[in-house]
Design a protein around this motif. Sequence first.
Motif, PDB file in Angstrom:
ATOM      1  N   GLU A   1       0.810  -1.223   0.000  1.00 42.76           N
ATOM      2  CA  GLU A   1       0.000   0.000   0.000  1.00 42.76           C
ATOM      3  C   GLU A   1       0.840   1.268   0.000  1.00 42.76           C
ATOM      4  N   PHE A   2       1.940   1.268   0.755  1.00 39.60           N
ATOM      5  CA  PHE A   2       2.779   2.463   0.833  1.00 39.60           C
ATOM      6  C   PHE A   2       3.294   2.862  -0.546  1.00 39.60           C
ATOM      7  N   VAL A   3       3.775   1.910  -1.298  1.00 40.93           N
ATOM      8  CA  VAL A   3       4.298   2.204  -2.630  1.00 40.93           C
ATOM      9  C   VAL A   3       3.166   2.592  -3.574  1.00 40.93           C
ATOM     10  N   ARG A   4       2.015   1.948  -3.424  1.00 36.68           N
ATOM     11  CA  ARG A   4       0.874   2.288  -4.277  1.00 36.68           C
ATOM     12  C   ARG A   4       0.409   3.724  -4.031  1.00 36.68           C
ATOM     13  N   VAL A   5       0.398   4.148  -2.770  1.00 38.40           N
ATOM     14  CA  VAL A   5       0.013   5.528  -2.444  1.00 38.40           C
ATOM     15  C   VAL A   5       0.986   6.504  -3.085  1.00 38.40           C
ATOM     16  N   ASN A   6       2.278   6.182  -3.031  1.00 36.17           N
ATOM     17  CA  ASN A   6       3.285   7.044  -3.651  1.00 36.17           C
ATOM     18  C   ASN A   6       3.101   7.102  -5.166  1.00 36.17           C
ATOM     19  N   LYS A   7       2.691   5.987  -5.744  1.00 39.36           N
ATOM     20  CA  LYS A   7       2.421   5.977  -7.184  1.00 39.36           C
ATOM     21  C   LYS A   7       1.290   6.938  -7.524  1.00 39.36           C
ATOM     22  N   GLU A   8       0.236   6.935  -6.705  1.00 38.85           N
ATOM     23  CA  GLU A   8      -0.905   7.824  -6.961  1.00 38.85           C
ATOM     24  C   GLU A   8      -0.516   9.289  -6.773  1.00 38.85           C
ATOM     25  N   ILE A   9       0.262   9.564  -5.721  1.00 40.68           N
ATOM     26  CA  ILE A   9       0.738  10.938  -5.490  1.00 40.68           C
ATOM     27  C   ILE A   9       1.605  11.386  -6.665  1.00 40.68           C
ATOM     28  N   HIS A  10       2.441  10.481  -7.148  1.00 44.98           N
ATOM     29  CA  HIS A  10       3.310  10.769  -8.290  1.00 44.98           C
ATOM     30  C   HIS A  10       2.474  11.160  -9.512  1.00 44.98           C
ATOM     31  N   ALA A  11       1.404  10.412  -9.745  1.00 47.66           N
ATOM     32  CA  ALA A  11       0.540  10.690 -10.898  1.00 47.66           C
ATOM     33  C   ALA A  11      -0.172  12.030 -10.749  1.00 47.66           C
ATOM     34  N   ILE A  12      -0.705  12.307  -9.542  1.00 46.51           N
ATOM     35  CA  ILE A  12      -1.419  13.562  -9.303  1.00 46.51           C
ATOM     36  C   ILE A  12      -0.470  14.751  -9.401  1.00 46.51           C
ATOM     37  N   SER A  13       0.745  14.583  -8.881  1.00 46.96           N
ATOM     38  CA  SER A  13       1.740  15.662  -8.927  1.00 46.96           C
ATOM     39  C   SER A  13       2.129  15.995 -10.362  1.00 46.96           C
ATOM     40  N   THR A  14       2.061  15.004 -11.226  1.00 49.74           N
ATOM     41  CA  THR A  14       2.376  15.237 -12.638  1.00 49.74           C
ATOM     42  C   THR A  14       1.439  16.278 -13.238  1.00 49.74           C
ATOM     43  N   LEU A  15       0.186  16.288 -12.787  1.00 46.50           N
ATOM     44  CA  LEU A  15      -0.772  17.273 -13.297  1.00 46.50           C
ATOM     45  C   LEU A  15      -0.325  18.695 -12.956  1.00 46.50           C
ATOM     46  N   LEU A  16       0.238  18.890 -11.756  1.00 51.02           N
ATOM     47  CA  LEU A  16       0.768  20.205 -11.382  1.00 51.02           C
ATOM     48  C   LEU A  16       1.903  20.596 -12.315  1.00 51.02           C
ATOM     49  N   PHE A  17       2.763  19.626 -12.601  1.00 53.32           N
ATOM     50  CA  PHE A  17       3.891  19.915 -13.485  1.00 53.32           C
ATOM     51  C   PHE A  17       3.415  20.239 -14.898  1.00 53.32           C
ATOM     52  N   VAL A  18       2.388  19.537 -15.364  1.00 48.36           N
ATOM     53  CA  VAL A  18       1.823  19.807 -16.688  1.00 48.36           C
ATOM     54  C   VAL A  18       1.354  21.254 -16.778  1.00 48.36           C
ATOM     55  N   ILE A  19       0.745  21.754 -15.697  1.00 50.83           N
ATOM     56  CA  ILE A  19       0.247  23.127 -15.671  1.00 50.83           C
ATOM     57  C   ILE A  19       1.387  24.133 -15.808  1.00 50.83           C
ATOM     58  N   SER A  20       2.530  23.826 -15.227  1.00 48.21           N
ATOM     59  CA  SER A  20       3.623  24.802 -15.154  1.00 48.21           C
ATOM     60  C   SER A  20       4.654  24.691 -16.268  1.00 48.21           C
ATOM     61  N   VAL A  21       4.824  23.505 -16.856  1.00 49.65           N
ATOM     62  CA  VAL A  21       5.979  23.306 -17.722  1.00 49.65           C
ATOM     63  C   VAL A  21       5.908  24.121 -19.018  1.00 49.65           C
ATOM     64  N   VAL A  22       4.758  24.219 -19.653  1.00 43.85           N
ATOM     65  CA  VAL A  22       4.675  24.967 -20.917  1.00 43.85           C
ATOM     66  C   VAL A  22       4.871  26.469 -20.700  1.00 43.85           C
ATOM     67  N   PRO A  23       4.172  27.101 -19.722  1.00 38.83           N
ATOM     68  CA  PRO A  23       4.460  28.525 -19.459  1.00 38.83           C
ATOM     69  C   PRO A  23       5.919  28.765 -19.101  1.00 38.83           C
ATOM     70  N   MET A  24       6.510  27.865 -18.315  1.00 43.69           N
ATOM     71  CA  MET A  24       7.907  28.021 -17.917  1.00 43.69           C
ATOM     72  C   MET A  24       8.828  27.931 -19.128  1.00 43.69           C
ATOM     73  N   LEU A  25       8.491  27.048 -20.049  1.00 42.71           N
ATOM     74  CA  LEU A  25       9.289  26.883 -21.259  1.00 42.71           C
ATOM     75  C   LEU A  25       9.309  28.168 -22.075  1.00 42.71           C
ATOM     76  N   PHE A  26       8.153  28.775 -22.284  1.00 41.08           N
ATOM     77  CA  PHE A  26       8.074  29.956 -23.142  1.00 41.08           C
ATOM     78  C   PHE A  26       8.554  31.235 -22.449  1.00 41.08           C
ATOM     79  N   MET A  27       8.345  31.353 -21.148  1.00 45.89           N
ATOM     80  CA  MET A  27       8.700  32.618 -20.493  1.00 45.89           C
ATOM     81  C   MET A  27      10.209  32.772 -20.297  1.00 45.89           C
ATOM     82  N   TRP A  28      10.960  31.656 -20.297  1.00 49.13           N
ATOM     83  CA  TRP A  28      12.397  31.742 -20.058  1.00 49.13           C
ATOM     84  C   TRP A  28      13.260  31.238 -21.204  1.00 49.13           C
TER      85      TRP A  28
END
Length: 297
Positions: free
Chosen positions: A128-155
Amino acid sequence: MKLKYILLTLLALTSLAFASESAIYGKELIPNILGYDKEGSLHLGQWFTLLQSKYFKPIFLGVLLGVPTAFFIHYLIIGPMIFSHDRKKIYVFSVFHRVIHTIAAISFILLIPTGVVMVFGDFFGGGEFVRVNKEIHAISTLLFVISVVPMLFMWLKDMLPTSDDIKWLMILGGYLNKRKDPIPAGRFNAGQKMWFYVCTFGGIIMILTGAIMFFQDFKFDFIASLGLSQIDLLRLSAIIHNILGFAVLALFMTHIYMSVFAIKGAIHSIISGYKEEEEVEILHSSFYKKLKEDKKV
């Protein structure tokens, strides 16, 4: 024919990474994952297992322990750079820059530890511990998706390579001595540029390869047209994801060390938007000269 041999080599390596995913969760992610005798597979299961046991985990462990150790020694011997806070402050990061950077920072703070737990899932006992980390990893990816394209173009414009980058690399940014010699660098130095490219372009590739491994039951006609099966694509995605993982882990820890420990007070610039004038004058001398030419200092 050459393409076939190249793909065979890549997929042999890829087998290693995807085997780690099976070990993490204590079971095979899809039936007959190693594909020793599976019709249509490249029969790379044995290489897959061998490479996994010999290379990826030791490399991750080496990065995880070696990079902080090197920085700890650097801090003890060289110590942090300290700049005057009595001079003018220079505005370098807008509110938009800081918001996007904060979103990206939060995503990495979640993605990297959970990714490490997944790599060493057998050490943590799977379950369960590793499975929870897998889910957090997947959800955190959505945050990165939101930021990566603006970050790419602004800098991106400020991150393009210049001759200063070669000079910076030749002296390792001046971090191996205690002198305050002007360092050839624009708004961002060569080290920051390396992190930017790994974080953005590499990050986008990691999003795609991670999605392929997360959503395993899919069909892509163009993959079949290249002669690749679904298991081939999974293995290729896993090897790329792991290799980029080495770079992300090493450079993220470097970024943290430089902004929090190596340069006293540097982290405040991404909070307030302002850098100390002396810090810009020394660590970003080319940028400082341009600011003076433009009468902004």
